[in-house]
Design a protein around this motif. Structure first.
Motif, PDB file in Angstrom:
ATOM      1  N   GLU A  75       1.159  -1.446  -0.141  1.00  0.00           N
ATOM      2  CA  GLU A  75       0.320  -0.166   0.028  1.00  0.00           C
ATOM      3  C   GLU A  75       1.269   1.801  -0.316  1.00  0.00           C
ATOM      4  OE1 GLU A  75      -2.656  -0.251   3.214  1.00  0.00           O
ATOM      5  OE2 GLU A  75      -4.216  -1.856   2.170  1.00  0.00           O
ATOM      6  N   GLN A  76       2.730   1.346   0.096  1.00  0.00           N
ATOM      7  CA  GLN A  76       2.818   2.387   0.293  1.00  0.00           C
ATOM      8  C   GLN A  76       3.313   2.768  -1.064  1.00  0.00           C
ATOM      9  OE1 GLN A  76       3.649  -0.739   1.656  1.00  0.00           O
ATOM     10  NE2 GLN A  76       4.256  -0.806   4.006  1.00  0.00           N
ATOM     11  N   ASP A  77       4.053   3.720  -1.034  1.00  0.00           N
ATOM     12  CA  ASP A  77       5.128   4.378  -2.446  1.00  0.00           C
ATOM     13  C   ASP A  77       6.167   3.611  -2.879  1.00  0.00           C
ATOM     14  OD1 ASP A  77       6.912   6.183  -3.628  1.00  0.00           O
ATOM     15  OD2 ASP A  77       5.088   7.053  -4.032  1.00  0.00           O
ATOM     16  N   ILE A  78       5.993   3.216  -4.126  1.00  0.00           N
ATOM     17  CA  ILE A  78       6.865   2.444  -4.790  1.00  0.00           C
ATOM     18  C   ILE A  78       8.246   2.917  -3.983  1.00  0.00           C
ATOM     19  CG2 ILE A  78       7.500   4.230  -6.372  1.00  0.00           C
ATOM     20  CD1 ILE A  78       7.612   1.750  -8.577  1.00  0.00           C
ATOM     21  N   VAL A  79       8.646   3.315  -3.720  1.00  0.00           N
ATOM     22  CA  VAL A  79       9.537   3.518  -2.406  1.00  0.00           C
ATOM     23  C   VAL A  79      10.317   2.424  -1.880  1.00  0.00           C
ATOM     24  CG1 VAL A  79      11.698   4.592  -1.223  1.00  0.00           C
ATOM     25  CG2 VAL A  79      10.085   5.732  -2.849  1.00  0.00           C
ATOM     26  N   THR A  80       9.345   1.800  -1.774  1.00  0.00           N
ATOM     27  CA  THR A  80       9.163   0.920  -0.452  1.00  0.00           C
ATOM     28  C   THR A  80       9.469  -0.326  -1.259  1.00  0.00           C
ATOM     29  OG1 THR A  80       7.926   1.593   0.851  1.00  0.00           O
ATOM     30  CG2 THR A  80       7.859  -1.143   1.385  1.00  0.00           C
ATOM     31  N   ILE A  81       8.576  -0.845  -2.798  1.00  0.00           N
ATOM     32  CA  ILE A  81       8.838  -1.430  -3.597  1.00  0.00           C
ATOM     33  C   ILE A  81      11.083  -1.343  -3.765  1.00  0.00           C
ATOM     34  CG2 ILE A  81       8.298  -2.582  -5.669  1.00  0.00           C
ATOM     35  CD1 ILE A  81       5.483  -1.849  -5.167  1.00  0.00           C
ATOM     36  N   LEU A  82      10.548  -0.512  -4.195  1.00  0.00           N
ATOM     37  CA  LEU A  82      12.512  -0.347  -5.001  1.00  0.00           C
ATOM     38  C   LEU A  82      13.137  -0.952  -3.779  1.00  0.00           C
ATOM     39  CD1 LEU A  82      12.583   2.726  -6.821  1.00  0.00           C
ATOM     40  CD2 LEU A  82      12.007   0.692  -7.824  1.00  0.00           C
ATOM     41  N   GLU A  83      12.958  -1.034  -2.298  1.00  0.00           N
ATOM     42  CA  GLU A  83      14.000  -0.742  -1.459  1.00  0.00           C
ATOM     43  C   GLU A  83      13.897  -2.697  -1.276  1.00  0.00           C
ATOM     44  OE1 GLU A  83      13.604   2.762   1.237  1.00  0.00           O
ATOM     45  OE2 GLU A  83      12.508   1.255   1.978  1.00  0.00           O
ATOM     46  N   ASP A  84      13.223  -3.157  -0.794  1.00  0.00           N
ATOM     47  CA  ASP A  84      12.072  -4.155  -0.496  1.00  0.00           C
ATOM     48  C   ASP A  84      13.328  -5.021  -1.934  1.00  0.00           C
ATOM     49  OD1 ASP A  84      11.001  -3.886   1.808  1.00  0.00           O
ATOM     50  OD2 ASP A  84       9.651  -5.114   0.787  1.00  0.00           O
ATOM     51  N   ILE A  85      13.742  -4.691  -3.366  1.00  0.00           N
ATOM     52  CA  ILE A  85      14.105  -5.035  -4.424  1.00  0.00           C
ATOM     53  C   ILE A  85      15.888  -5.026  -4.704  1.00  0.00           C
ATOM     54  CG2 ILE A  85      15.110  -4.889  -7.032  1.00  0.00           C
ATOM     55  CD1 ILE A  85      11.763  -4.303  -7.591  1.00  0.00           C
ATOM     56  N   GLN A  86      16.013  -3.822  -3.594  1.00  0.00           N
ATOM     57  CA  GLN A  86      17.369  -4.073  -3.191  1.00  0.00           C
ATOM     58  C   GLN A  86      17.899  -4.915  -2.593  1.00  0.00           C
ATOM     59  OE1 GLN A  86      19.447  -0.279  -4.052  1.00  0.00           O
ATOM     60  NE2 GLN A  86      20.723  -0.217  -2.093  1.00  0.00           N
ATOM     61  N   THR A  87      17.480  -5.025  -1.414  1.00  0.00           N
ATOM     62  CA  THR A  87      17.695  -5.752  -0.193  1.00  0.00           C
ATOM     63  C   THR A  87      17.409  -7.266  -0.024  1.00  0.00           C
ATOM     64  OG1 THR A  87      15.396  -5.533   1.228  1.00  0.00           O
ATOM     65  CG2 THR A  87      17.455  -3.470   1.625  1.00  0.00           C
ATOM     66  N   GLY A  88      16.465  -7.282  -1.279  1.00  0.00           N
ATOM     67  CA  GLY A  88      16.697  -8.582  -1.630  1.00  0.00           C
ATOM     68  C   GLY A  88      15.327  -9.379  -1.291  1.00  0.00           C
ATOM     69  N   ARG A  89      14.142  -8.524  -0.869  1.00  0.00           N
ATOM     70  CA  ARG A  89      12.872  -9.200  -0.378  1.00  0.00           C
ATOM     71  C   ARG A  89      11.719  -9.850  -0.984  1.00  0.00           C
ATOM     72  NH1 ARG A  89      14.082  -4.574   3.175  1.00  0.00           N
ATOM     73  NH2 ARG A  89      14.560  -5.227   5.591  1.00  0.00           N
ATOM     74  N   ILE A  90      12.279  -9.164  -2.323  1.00  0.00           N
ATOM     75  CA  ILE A  90      11.449  -9.111  -3.192  1.00  0.00           C
ATOM     76  C   ILE A  90      12.218  -9.201  -4.475  1.00  0.00           C
ATOM     77  CG2 ILE A  90       9.193  -8.682  -2.885  1.00  0.00           C
ATOM     78  CD1 ILE A  90       9.711  -5.832  -4.258  1.00  0.00           C
ATOM     79  N   ASP A  91      11.963  -9.983  -5.058  1.00  0.00           N
ATOM     80  CA  ASP A  91      12.818 -10.429  -6.973  1.00  0.00           C
ATOM     81  C   ASP A  91      12.977  -8.707  -8.198  1.00  0.00           C
ATOM     82  OD1 ASP A  91      14.213 -13.482  -6.568  1.00  0.00           O
ATOM     83  OD2 ASP A  91      11.989 -13.134  -6.334  1.00  0.00           O
TER      84      ASP A  91
END
Length: 276
Positions: free
Chosen positions: A184-200
């Motif tokens: 539900e958050q801004d895409i920044v949270t998604i990009l952060e999780d991509i960089q940390t490997g939480r998502i692909d």
């Protein structure tokens, strides 16, 4: 004699109270002018936008809302001086709710068309931009080039946006092979999780994603072919007032397209004409 000195003070108090009441009345008139229109008789149109969706809608250093979408509307004001837009920032999941409640009379936030939106709202006949959808991964990753490559991996998507709908439809048509994590958050949270490997990976507009990543110091790559390239529209309430406003905005957009000004604006912002 004792009563004489009180007369000037009483007169002064009456004068102060009178001026004070006059000032309150003036403030209320000014407030009403701001809410209902301006000195030229223009109706102020509240436009819902995220204000965090760089480079299409964001706050400048002085706090003024700007971005490509909003600057298109400022150009529309120049074409039709009966239109005056007031930009109001809010999170994505509040925009359509605000439009339904008449908090906003229109939306401007890189919104594409889908059957649900066409059924419930008026969209401009003329698009003002072409929104590209591509896969975004951590910088240097080479094993993902298509949605098929995400089988067995996790893709992060924002609840309710057009990119999510696009991926969900593809997934349903292809045996639901994707694992989707919703945000539900801004895409920044998604990009952060991509960089940390939480998502692909995620799917989004590469222009906006690169801009967000640069601001946040995140390292991403845009990979594979375009999944889609969809026109974007301004959105209005589906009632008589919404249709009248849509028609005025559409007429001004047609003028900007015919004159080449909309193409110029896209090139000024992105170096490429995304209006075609």
């Amino acid at each position: 004699m004792k009563k004489e000195w009180k007369k000037p003070i009483i007169a002064l108090l009456i004068l102060v109270l009178t001026l004070g009441l006059a000032a309150c009345g003036g403030a209320e008139e000014s407030k009403n002018d701001s809410e209902n229109g301006n000195a030229q008789g223009q109706d102020v149109i509240n436009v819902g936008t995220m204000g965090t969706y760089n480079p299409f809608s964001f706050a400048a250093e002085d706090g003024t809302l700007t971005g490509y979408d909003l600057e298109v509307l400022r150009e529309i004001e120049k074409v039709d001086n009966s239109l005056k837009f007031n930009f109001v920032a809010g999170p994505w999941d509040s925009l359509f709710v605000g439009l339904d409640a008449n908090k906003f009379q229109m939306l401007a936030n890189q919104i594409t068309s889908n059957p649900d939106r066409v059924e419930k709202y008026y969209l401009t006949e003329n698009p003002y931009f072409t929104c590209v959808s591509q896969i975004i991964v951590k910088k240097g990753r080479t094993d993902i080039q298509s949605l098929e490559d995400l089988q067995g991996k996790t893709i992060g998507l924002t609840v309710g946006d057009s990119f999510t709908r696009l991926v969900e439809d593809w997934n349903a048509e292809n045996g639901n092979i994707l694992t989707i994590k919703y945000y539900e958050q801004d895409i920044v949270t998604i990009l952060e999780d991509i960089q940390t490997g939480r998502i692909d990976a995620t799917v989004n507009d590469p222009i906006m994603a690169k801009d967000k990543a640069e601001v946040q110091g995140l390292e991403i790559d845009v990979v594979g072919e375009r999944i889609a390239a969809d026109p974007t529209y301004f959105i209005f309430q589906k009632n008589d007032e919404g249709k009248a406003l849509r028609d005025k905005v559409d007429a001004a957009l047609a003028t900007l397209l015919e004159s080449g000004r909309l193409s110029e604006l896209s090139i000024e912002w992105f170096g490429v004409d995304y209006t075609k």
